[in-house]
Design a protein around this motif. Structure first.
Motif, PDB file in Angstrom:
ATOM      1  N   LEU A  28     -10.079 -11.353 -11.623  1.00 47.78           N
ATOM      2  CA  LEU A  28      -8.989 -10.716 -11.017  1.00 47.78           C
ATOM      3  C   LEU A  28      -9.408  -9.163 -10.939  1.00 47.78           C
ATOM      4  N   ALA A  29      -9.809  -8.599 -12.229  1.00 50.19           N
ATOM      5  CA  ALA A  29     -10.103  -7.139 -12.100  1.00 50.19           C
ATOM      6  C   ALA A  29     -11.349  -6.817 -11.339  1.00 50.19           C
ATOM      7  N   VAL A  30     -12.320  -7.452 -11.064  1.00 45.88           N
ATOM      8  CA  VAL A  30     -13.461  -7.228 -10.186  1.00 45.88           C
ATOM      9  C   VAL A  30     -13.128  -7.645  -8.554  1.00 45.88           C
ATOM     10  N   GLY A  31     -12.370  -8.535  -8.570  1.00 47.65           N
ATOM     11  CA  GLY A  31     -11.696  -8.651  -7.185  1.00 47.65           C
ATOM     12  C   GLY A  31     -10.760  -7.395  -6.756  1.00 47.65           C
ATOM     13  N   ALA A  32     -10.120  -7.095  -7.495  1.00 48.08           N
ATOM     14  CA  ALA A  32      -9.326  -5.826  -7.044  1.00 48.08           C
ATOM     15  C   ALA A  32     -10.145  -4.704  -6.691  1.00 48.08           C
ATOM     16  N   CYS A  33     -11.180  -4.443  -7.735  1.00 47.52           N
ATOM     17  CA  CYS A  33     -11.979  -3.352  -7.681  1.00 47.52           C
ATOM     18  C   CYS A  33     -12.699  -3.342  -6.354  1.00 47.52           C
ATOM     19  N   LEU A  34     -13.101  -4.367  -5.951  1.00 42.85           N
ATOM     20  CA  LEU A  34     -14.250  -4.728  -4.988  1.00 42.85           C
ATOM     21  C   LEU A  34     -13.227  -4.471  -3.732  1.00 42.85           C
ATOM     22  N   ASN A  36     -10.653  -2.649  -3.326  1.00 41.67           N
ATOM     23  CA  ASN A  36     -10.062  -1.182  -3.364  1.00 41.67           C
ATOM     24  C   ASN A  36     -11.151  -0.442  -2.647  1.00 41.67           C
ATOM     25  N   GLN A  37     -12.564  -0.957  -2.872  1.00 42.87           N
ATOM     26  CA  GLN A  37     -13.834  -0.241  -2.250  1.00 42.87           C
ATOM     27  C   GLN A  37     -14.337  -0.642  -0.929  1.00 42.87           C
ATOM     28  N   GLY A  38     -13.477  -1.575  -0.462  1.00 47.71           N
ATOM     29  CA  GLY A  38     -13.536  -2.136   1.027  1.00 47.71           C
ATOM     30  C   GLY A  38     -14.684  -3.265   0.993  1.00 47.71           C
ATOM     31  N   VAL A  39     -15.104  -3.909  -0.209  1.00 49.04           N
ATOM     32  CA  VAL A  39     -16.188  -4.785  -0.183  1.00 49.04           C
ATOM     33  C   VAL A  39     -15.850  -6.143   0.007  1.00 49.04           C
ATOM     34  N   TYR A  98      -0.517  -9.328 -10.582  1.00 50.32           N
ATOM     35  CA  TYR A  98      -1.825  -8.579 -10.218  1.00 50.32           C
ATOM     36  C   TYR A  98      -2.414  -9.311  -8.863  1.00 50.32           C
ATOM     37  N   ALA A  99      -2.601 -10.686  -8.853  1.00 48.27           N
ATOM     38  CA  ALA A  99      -3.113 -11.190  -7.805  1.00 48.27           C
ATOM     39  C   ALA A  99      -2.462 -10.930  -6.380  1.00 48.27           C
ATOM     40  N   LYS A 100      -1.216 -11.045  -6.567  1.00 45.75           N
ATOM     41  CA  LYS A 100      -0.221 -10.938  -5.386  1.00 45.75           C
ATOM     42  C   LYS A 100      -0.187  -9.319  -5.073  1.00 45.75           C
ATOM     43  N   HIS A 101      -0.380  -8.318  -5.784  1.00 46.98           N
ATOM     44  CA  HIS A 101      -0.380  -6.951  -5.667  1.00 46.98           C
ATOM     45  C   HIS A 101      -1.531  -6.580  -4.796  1.00 46.98           C
ATOM     46  N   PHE A 102      -2.686  -7.220  -5.264  1.00 47.42           N
ATOM     47  CA  PHE A 102      -3.974  -6.928  -4.591  1.00 47.42           C
ATOM     48  C   PHE A 102      -4.448  -8.003  -3.590  1.00 47.42           C
ATOM     49  N   ASP A 103      -3.554  -8.891  -3.271  1.00 48.69           N
ATOM     50  CA  ASP A 103      -3.844  -9.592  -1.897  1.00 48.69           C
ATOM     51  C   ASP A 103      -5.362 -10.458  -2.354  1.00 48.69           C
ATOM     52  N   ILE A 104      -5.200 -10.835  -3.634  1.00 49.59           N
ATOM     53  CA  ILE A 104      -6.450 -11.778  -4.145  1.00 49.59           C
ATOM     54  C   ILE A 104      -6.129 -13.202  -4.046  1.00 49.59           C
TER      55      ILE A 104
END
Length: 359
Positions: A28-34, A36-39, A98-104
């Motif tokens: 989840l953390a990696v997904g959110a960080c990527l 946020n960087q537009g990856v 967390y997943a919902k907030h970052f649309d994962i």
């Protein structure tokens, strides 16, 4: 293209530059960080839900062993009304938020069968198989420039074999399938393993009026969860700014001796290496006590040595003692399954690959 591969998903995803297998906190953390960087990324998860380890393979009484500020994920603090050590259910709710907030939105029920780096094209080829949905058994191949493995150390249960276990007529459960001691009330339960799970399962059994005996085959470090109201983990992290690990280990063991006394007289032999050095060199995590040691002192949890053999309704120990038992709980840990599907020649040495392994 290999037979059985779905062409549609491949065409859509071959330009993706990131991928992750598993949907626990690290994924989840990696997904959110990527994100946020537009990856662009694809997240693959073999289970059917967020944080499947926490949802499906943890006991009901489980809480975080570390204060919440050390467990929160990037850019998303825990709710202020959560206690210092959130419960299992609070942590699951936090991860889902967390997943919902970052649309994962992971691809659930999709198991990675192999991941291989194609040196000719400089790309990863990740093959998966679906376990449900409209195409169970369907295979897909993903192409990506980078791969993040976030499957953790606890992917597969470790269940050692014991002589005579097949003849045992009681219930045998791995700690990953244990939920509560409620169904063990009044029963004599052999808990195999003395790590954090073994200690906590034994404590939970005591709290439900069962009679646990905990097998302690090797040495173990037991540390207080807090020292003078400060998290032991936080204290160690602070000291690491100024002191070497060997000195921190000595300080932690002095605190443990002052708080617990001599635990060896209860059958808990300490390792020769200190707790931090042991974790760094062998990956063995010290036990953070949340009450089990008190029950060991009182005799509610019996500490016994290794198992020689198990038979119908009893266990024979290596010291010759025979104990009557009704059930067995295997708190024997987990292992990573990465070597079975990550197809690289040297798993721990490929700086030239764009790959990170996250514990």
């Amino acid at each position: 293209m290999p037979e059985g591969v779905n062409r549609g998903p491949l065409d859509v995803k071959e330009d993706a530059s990131g991928g992750a297998d598993a949907q626990g906190p690290s994924g989840l953390a990696v997904g959110a960080c990527l994100r946020n960087q537009g990856v662009p990324l694809i997240i693959l998860e073999r289970a059917n839900c967020i944080a499947s380890l926490w949802q499906n393979r943890t006991y009901d009484r489980l809480k975080l062993h570390l204060p919440k500020k050390f467990c929160q994920l990037p850019n998303f603090p825990f709710p202020e009304d959560f206690p210092e050590y959130p419960t299992k259910y609070q942590f699951i709710a936090y991860l889902e938020s967390y997943a919902k907030h970052f649309d994962i939105n992971p691809h659930f029920n999709e198991t990675v069968m192999s991941a291989k780096y194609d040196q000719t094209f400089g790309l990863w080829r990740v093959k998966t198989i679906s376990s449900s949905g409209s195409n169970p058994g369907g295979q897909v191949e993903y192409i990506c420039r980078s791969l993040v493995v976030a499957t953790g150390e606890n992917a597969e249960q470790v269940s050692p074999e014991f002589e005579g276990l097949e003849d045992f007529d009681g219930n045998v459960t791995h700690a990953g399938d244990y939920k509560s001691g409620a169904s063990y009330r009044g029963k004599r339960v052999l808990v195999v393993g003395c790590g954090n799970s073994g200690m906590e399962v034994s404590l939970d059994l005591c709290n439900h009026n069962a009679k646990p005996s905990m097998v302690v085959r090797s040495s173990v470090h037991v540390l207080p969860r807090e020292v003078f109201g400060i998290s032991t983990f936080q204290l160690a992290a602070l000291m690491m700014k100024w002191f070497p690990i060997w000195l921190i280990d000595k300080i932690l063991l002095i605190f443990a001796r002052l708080i617990f006394g001599n635990v060896e007289k209860y059958g808990l032999k300490r390792p020769s290496l200190g707790p931090l050095e042991l974790k760094n060199t062998l990956g063995k995590t010290p036990v953070l006590d949340i009450g089990a040691l008190k029950r060991i002192r009182s005799g509610d949890i019996k500490v016994v040595p290794g198992i020689k053999r198990i038979s119908r309704g009893r266990v024979e120990l290596v010291n010759g003692e025979i104990h009557e038992i009704d059930s067995v709980v295997l708190a024997t840990g987990y292992r990573s399954n990465v070597p079975s599907w990550l197809k690289v020649s040297n798993f721990f040495s490929f700086d030239h690959f764009q790959l990170q392994y996250i514990y």
